[in-house]
Motif scaffolding. Structure first.
Motif, PDB file in Angstrom:
ATOM      1  N   ASP A   1     -44.883 -68.802 -51.779  1.00  0.00           N
ATOM      2  CA  ASP A   1     -44.360 -67.341 -51.185  1.00  0.00           C
ATOM      3  C   ASP A   1     -42.672 -67.055 -51.016  1.00  0.00           C
ATOM      4  OD1 ASP A   1     -44.007 -64.821 -49.906  1.00  0.00           O
ATOM      5  OD2 ASP A   1     -46.276 -65.270 -48.586  1.00  0.00           O
ATOM      6  N   PHE A   2     -41.955 -65.858 -52.392  1.00  0.00           N
ATOM      7  CA  PHE A   2     -40.777 -65.488 -52.191  1.00  0.00           C
ATOM      8  C   PHE A   2     -40.109 -65.904 -50.624  1.00  0.00           C
ATOM      9  CE2 PHE A   2     -42.511 -62.363 -54.496  1.00  0.00           C
ATOM     10  CZ  PHE A   2     -42.195 -61.194 -53.561  1.00  0.00           C
ATOM     11  N   ARG A   3     -41.063 -65.216 -49.957  1.00  0.00           N
ATOM     12  CA  ARG A   3     -40.651 -65.078 -48.348  1.00  0.00           C
ATOM     13  C   ARG A   3     -40.127 -66.193 -47.290  1.00  0.00           C
ATOM     14  NH1 ARG A   3     -45.779 -61.074 -46.480  1.00  0.00           N
ATOM     15  NH2 ARG A   3     -46.989 -62.940 -47.801  1.00  0.00           N
ATOM     16  N   ASP A   4     -40.604 -67.227 -48.482  1.00  0.00           N
ATOM     17  CA  ASP A   4     -40.549 -68.686 -47.504  1.00  0.00           C
ATOM     18  C   ASP A   4     -39.203 -69.404 -47.903  1.00  0.00           C
ATOM     19  OD1 ASP A   4     -42.828 -67.714 -45.691  1.00  0.00           O
ATOM     20  OD2 ASP A   4     -43.714 -68.948 -47.017  1.00  0.00           O
ATOM     21  N   ILE A   5     -38.707 -68.502 -48.627  1.00  0.00           N
ATOM     22  CA  ILE A   5     -38.067 -69.698 -49.943  1.00  0.00           C
ATOM     23  C   ILE A   5     -36.586 -68.504 -49.592  1.00  0.00           C
ATOM     24  CG2 ILE A   5     -36.875 -69.071 -51.795  1.00  0.00           C
ATOM     25  CD1 ILE A   5     -39.800 -69.611 -52.771  1.00  0.00           C
ATOM     26  N   SER A   6     -35.152 -69.551 -49.369  1.00  0.00           N
ATOM     27  CA  SER A   6     -34.026 -69.419 -49.175  1.00  0.00           C
ATOM     28  C   SER A   6     -33.145 -68.021 -49.972  1.00  0.00           C
ATOM     29  CB  SER A   6     -33.278 -70.051 -48.224  1.00  0.00           C
ATOM     30  OG  SER A   6     -32.689 -70.545 -49.229  1.00  0.00           O
ATOM     31  N   PRO A   7     -32.529 -67.091 -49.860  1.00  0.00           N
ATOM     32  CA  PRO A   7     -31.971 -66.892 -50.809  1.00  0.00           C
ATOM     33  C   PRO A   7     -30.786 -67.143 -51.522  1.00  0.00           C
ATOM     34  CG  PRO A   7     -31.357 -65.695 -48.995  1.00  0.00           C
ATOM     35  CD  PRO A   7     -31.950 -66.445 -48.354  1.00  0.00           C
ATOM     36  N   GLU A   8     -30.266 -68.523 -50.551  1.00  0.00           N
ATOM     37  CA  GLU A   8     -29.697 -69.579 -51.364  1.00  0.00           C
ATOM     38  C   GLU A   8     -30.728 -70.714 -52.672  1.00  0.00           C
ATOM     39  OE1 GLU A   8     -26.127 -69.608 -51.486  1.00  0.00           O
ATOM     40  OE2 GLU A   8     -26.056 -70.803 -52.327  1.00  0.00           O
ATOM     41  N   GLU A   9     -31.858 -70.284 -52.567  1.00  0.00           N
ATOM     42  CA  GLU A   9     -32.250 -71.283 -53.403  1.00  0.00           C
ATOM     43  C   GLU A   9     -32.548 -70.601 -54.257  1.00  0.00           C
ATOM     44  OE1 GLU A   9     -37.011 -73.401 -52.933  1.00  0.00           O
ATOM     45  OE2 GLU A   9     -36.219 -73.689 -51.119  1.00  0.00           O
ATOM     46  N   LYS A  10     -32.747 -68.991 -53.906  1.00  0.00           N
ATOM     47  CA  LYS A  10     -33.009 -67.953 -55.458  1.00  0.00           C
ATOM     48  C   LYS A  10     -31.775 -68.563 -55.937  1.00  0.00           C
ATOM     49  CE  LYS A  10     -36.516 -65.958 -52.066  1.00  0.00           C
ATOM     50  NZ  LYS A  10     -36.570 -64.150 -51.329  1.00  0.00           N
ATOM     51  N   LEU A  11     -30.817 -68.289 -55.468  1.00  0.00           N
ATOM     52  CA  LEU A  11     -29.352 -68.381 -56.186  1.00  0.00           C
ATOM     53  C   LEU A  11     -29.511 -69.325 -57.315  1.00  0.00           C
ATOM     54  CD1 LEU A  11     -26.771 -66.271 -56.140  1.00  0.00           C
ATOM     55  CD2 LEU A  11     -26.640 -67.353 -53.965  1.00  0.00           C
ATOM     56  N   GLU A  12     -30.468 -70.739 -57.070  1.00  0.00           N
ATOM     57  CA  GLU A  12     -29.736 -71.453 -57.167  1.00  0.00           C
ATOM     58  C   GLU A  12     -30.633 -70.955 -59.090  1.00  0.00           C
ATOM     59  OE1 GLU A  12     -28.257 -74.729 -56.697  1.00  0.00           O
ATOM     60  OE2 GLU A  12     -28.324 -73.672 -55.595  1.00  0.00           O
ATOM     61  N   ILE A  13     -31.365 -70.196 -58.628  1.00  0.00           N
ATOM     62  CA  ILE A  13     -32.273 -69.961 -60.218  1.00  0.00           C
ATOM     63  C   ILE A  13     -31.150 -69.424 -60.766  1.00  0.00           C
ATOM     64  CG2 ILE A  13     -33.929 -68.367 -61.288  1.00  0.00           C
ATOM     65  CD1 ILE A  13     -35.484 -70.282 -60.264  1.00  0.00           C
ATOM     66  N   LEU A  14     -30.301 -68.578 -60.177  1.00  0.00           N
ATOM     67  CA  LEU A  14     -29.056 -67.856 -61.153  1.00  0.00           C
ATOM     68  C   LEU A  14     -28.069 -69.553 -60.979  1.00  0.00           C
ATOM     69  CD1 LEU A  14     -28.545 -64.419 -59.447  1.00  0.00           C
ATOM     70  CD2 LEU A  14     -30.065 -64.973 -61.208  1.00  0.00           C
TER      71      LEU A  14
END
Lengths: 440, 472
Positions: free
Chosen positions: B113-126
């Protein structure tokens, strides 16, 4: 809504945010769509929302709040704080403008008569009937009325209010399947609104465009109608933003101070243009909008900037914030000194393009693109206009600007479905434009 | 949703013959990174109600994001008033097709669930894209990367008994990469990877591999690319190019609202007319399907925004025009039932006729079989510039990554081969279609105000014979 803005600002400061921008909107927008000479749907939008920008130690975040209760606003601010605390900073963030500022009213941007207008369907019928009277058989289009209030409060001492109105119509008239014309009229005050003129232009072009034949290919001198040239300038508007240049979406990247267009081309962004559909008293950080010359007699003078990007490049903001991405307000091509008939008289053999759509780039950084003429297209030969169809402008944006050889003396405001950023442009003659077509 | 029932009842009370109310709520995170620097975050939180009615044969629509009974009642009043006024400027009343309606609820599950993932972790994809692109050693001076997730909740009710509740998460990555080598610049702009579902889908897709593949191909194009052959050659198009071609020249012209002229002043009309059903438009091997029900697709839905149950639509079957995309208004005009193509991008937009996931159906050729007998041709893998006229008949696609085919073999890269062709010639030139189907995401633009809807485009490889290819 200033009370709400103040409340948000106070709570944001309590939570330890640095720069805070609160931009609240109250909008009422009405639309009447029509096709086949009848209204297909009528709509009304009522919205209240707050656009919120916060910064903490160069970490930045934005959001839009639509549920405006104090509890929800606090919840949103806490969510923003939680989310940006561990986020990497934007190293090249240099802040927002320091207020307060003084603002001047922009003439012809508010008209009580538009707010009080009960029923705009008469204007639709006027436009349809004027197109039909020119020989059109089917008429389609859209009419809008707008009434907006903006309330801006920032942590740097800005408190600003603007209220604006607008009314606009876009009319496309058809004689047959292949023969059409388009006319538009956008105005901020009712007395400048002329739906009859828009309908007449659409009908006239559709009538002139009867029985088109397959168009030629090669290089041609082309007269772009304001509707057509506005489309190209509207795409260029995005490329004028310093942000677009950094992100690889502008053929102007690295060309400051260089010749990018013909001597005849002076291009401006005017945020405080009277009657301009994109005019506003202030940008998103509260800087009073102004006139900025981006291309002067063919030389590229400046990108459009906000405070942060201006500081990054050691210059002044051009009052085009967008807090992340600067953007133009009204793109204005300065008129030339040709009358319309003199301009057409310059063309011995060429093409008159009344409208284009679907402009797409093969490469934004080099400016290679194509766009598709639609509505009336005419081969001009010895003063005669012969309707043609099925051609494509396949060229380069820089080349088009460099090959401008004449500009007419009367500008027109263009703002419609294909030209989302208002453009004010005259008729423009460009030499040696690449024209292609499908051969199978 | 009590407010929705209230809105529908209120509209009927005020004289509407039909009413629907749609609640939409969107929440999500958008992150960008420009040339290695995070550009900050946008948190999306939007909700509201849209009401659409028919009254006296006219159509009215109003929306509000102030979710009180008073505000909704005011919107209903406006919608009915607008519909009645619009009915005065109509030649014939608007009617809707008869449909079966359901009370249903459905959702797309997220494993992660992307709601449980921090923005910083999402930024890791980039960041991973940045790192992998950098590791190629290729000069990529302009890099713009975006990550986006969104949970889209809807509740739809109408005055004919429909109740549809849905929850669809969507996750995507977009990149723009500009390669500069040997004094030349080539670009992969707005390349997107996108799914409906959870964070796991974008992780599994590994967008960094797509980015690396693109920059390597662009560098090779700069260093080894030659002019493409000109004149009549054979052309093999990839699933990505087949996808844009079916979207532009099959999906759009088969939209019934275009066919009947409703979009004439905006996206235009269509070369297709109602009496062309059953007519041949392509070769025997061409079948084009639009299917909203493909699991985890970017254009996924099971019920459309008029409450009609979705199904695959066979637009072209074996080269014959088989069916159009319809909503209830134009299904009634055609004398049939809606095939559930009505979509709205938000609560503040009316549902209009749209595609979902459009693809060229597979044939039975392997890729090797497609190219083995080509003496001289081009394989177009991806495209940048494309456009089509507003009747959807004259289109152009310019290759980004493309290769020469010579005597049945893939050779060196070719620069910007241009396919500029009519729709009928394009689909009539296909003589063989590959076995495997791939999909590519996009945002389809239509409607006024604009409604960019998520769609997949794709299909199998296709071989086109005797194509007049151009050079820039």
């Amino acid at each position: 809504m200033f009370e709400l803005n103040e409340f948000i600002l106070k709570k944001a400061e309590e939570l330890g945010f640095g720069d805070v921008v609160v931009l609240s909107y109250e909008t009422n927008r009405r639309q009447v769509r029509f096709a086949n000479n009848e209204i297909t749907v009528a709509k009304h939008w009522h919205e209240r929302k707050v656009e919120l920008f916060v910064e903490k130690e160069k970490r930045i975040a934005s959001t839009t709040v639509t549920e405006l209760s104090e509890e929800n606003v606090e919840r949103v601010l806490k969510t923003l704080k939680k989310n940006i605390e561990n986020l990497s900073p934007k190293e090249d963030y240099y802040g927002i403008a320091q207020g307060p500022f003084k603002y001047k009213d922009i003439p012809e941007t508010f008209d009580k008569a538009i707010v009080e207008l009960d029923e705009p369907n008469d204007y639709v019928e006027t436009a349809i009937n004027s197109a039909l009277s020119e020989g059109a058989k089917r008429v389609a289009g859209v009419l809008y009325t707008d009434h907006n209030r903006l309330y801006l409060t920032t942590s740097n001492g800005v408190e600003a209010f603007d209220e604006g109105t607008g009314i606009e119509i876009s009319v496309r008239a058809f004689v047959g399947d292949l023969e059409s014309g388009h006319g538009t009229c956008s105005a901020r005050v009712l007395k400048k609104f002329d739906p009859e003129l828009a309908g007449r232009k659409a009908g006239e072009i559709a009538h002139m465009a009867r029985n088109p034949v397959q168009g030629p290919e090669g290089r041609f001198d082309v007269i772009f109608d304001p509707l057509a040239f506005a489309n190209l300038l509207s795409y260029m508007g995005f490329m004028l933003s310093a942000y677009a240049a950094e992100a690889g979406f502008s053929f102007l990247a690295g060309k400051l101070g260089q010749k990018v267009a013909s001597e005849l081309v002076t291009l401006k962004d005017v945020g405080n243009l009277p009657n301009g559909y994109g005019s506003r008293k202030f940008d998103d950080e509260g800087v009073p909008t102004r006139e900025t010359t981006v291309i002067e007699n063919g030389t590229f003078k400046t990108f459009l900037l906000n405070t942060s990007l201006a500081k990054k490049y050691g210059t002044e903001t051009t009052a085009n914030a967008g807090l992340i991405m600067p953007r133009p307000w009204n793109i204005v091509l300065e008129p030339g000194d040709y009358s319309k008939s003199e301009l057409f008289g310059e063309v011995k053999r060429g093409i008159y393009i009344t409208n284009v759509w679907y402009t797409r780039f093969q490469n934004y950084v080099t400016g290679d693109f194509s766009t598709i003429p639609r509505d009336g297209i005419f081969l001009i030969e010895s003063g005669e206009f012969k309707p043609i169809r099925n051609i494509r402008v396949s060229d380069n944006l820089g080349r088009i600007l460099s090959n401008v050889v004449a500009i007419s003396n009367e500008p027109f405001q263009v703002h419609w479905w294909e030209v989302s950023r208002p453009v004010i442009t005259p008729y423009v003659l460009v030499k040696d434009v690449g024209i292609t077509r499908a051969t199978k | 949703m009590e407010l929705l029932e209230f809105a529908v009842e209120k509209a009927l009370e005020l004289g509407a013959s039909y009413a629907e109310a749609r609640y939409e709520e969107k929440s999500g995170t958008h992150l960008a990174m420009k040339n290695g620097s995070p550009e900050g975050m946008d948190i999306e939180a939007d909700k509201g109600i849209g009401i659409r009615v028919l009254a006296n044969g006219g159509m009215g629509f109003a929306s509000t994001n102030v979710l009180t009974r008073e505000s909704v009642a005011e919107a209903v009043k406006r919608a009915v008033k607008l519909a009645k006024a619009a009915s005065q400027v109509r030649n014939e009343p608007i009617e809707f097709s008869e449909e079966d309606f359901h009370r249903v609820s459905y959702k797309v599950k997220m494993k992660k669930d992307f709601r449980d993932i921090s923005p910083e972790e999402k930024l890791e994809i980039l960041r991973k894209i940045e790192e992998e692109v950098k590791a190629t050693g290729i000069n990529v001076p302009m890099r713009y990367l975006m990550y986006s997730d969104q949970l889209w909740k809807k509740v739809f009710v109408n005055s004919e008994g429909a109740y549809v509740k849905s929850k669809i998460p969507r996750v995507s990555v977009v990149y723009n990469l500009v390669v500069f080598e040997n004094g030349q610049m080539e670009q992969a702009p707005f390349v997107q990877r996108a799914f409906s579902g959870g964070f796991e889908l974008i992780e599994k897709d590994e967008p960094w591999n797509w980015a690396v593949r693109d920059v390597k191909a662009l560098k090779r194009l700069i260093t080894e690319g030659r002019k493409p052959p000109e004149g009549r050659v054979d052309l093999v198009i990839s699933p990505e190019v087949a996808g844009i071609a079916v979207h532009e020249s099959v999906g759009h012209p088969y939209e019934s609202d275009r066919i009947f002229g409703r979009e004439a002043a905006q996206a235009g009309e269509s070369f297709v007319k109602p009496d062309m059903l059953g007519e041949r438009i392509g070769s025997e091997v061409v079948t084009v399907v639009d299917d909203p029900t493909i699991p985890n697709s970017w254009g996924f839905y099971l019920y459309d925004d008029e409450g009609v149950k979705a199904r695959p639509r066979y637009l072209i079957r074996n080269g014959i025009i088989n069916e159009f995309l319809t909503n209830r208004e134009y299904a009634a005009k055609l004398g049939g039932r809606s095939n559930a193509a009505a979509r709205a991008i938000n609560y503040n937009r009316e549902p209009i006729v749209r595609m979902a996931n459009t693809y060229l159906a597979p044939g039975d050729y392997s890729f090797e079989e497609l190219i083995e007998d080509i003496k001289l041709g081009v394989y177009m893998v991806s495209f940048n510039e494309w456009n089509i006229d507003d009747r959807r008949y004259q289109q152009r696609y310019i290759g980004r990554e493309a290769y020469l085919i010579e005597n049945g073999e893939i050779k060196h890269p070719v620069r910007r081969p241009i396919l500029e062709i009519t729709t009928r010639a394009l689909w009539s030139s296909v003589d063989a279609v590959g076995k495997d189907v791939e999909f590519y995401p996009g945002t389809c633009g239509k409607g006024e105000p604009g409604q960019g809807v998520p769609v997949w485009m794709g299909g199998a490889h296709a071989r086109l014979r005797d194509i007049p290819l151009r050079r820039p």
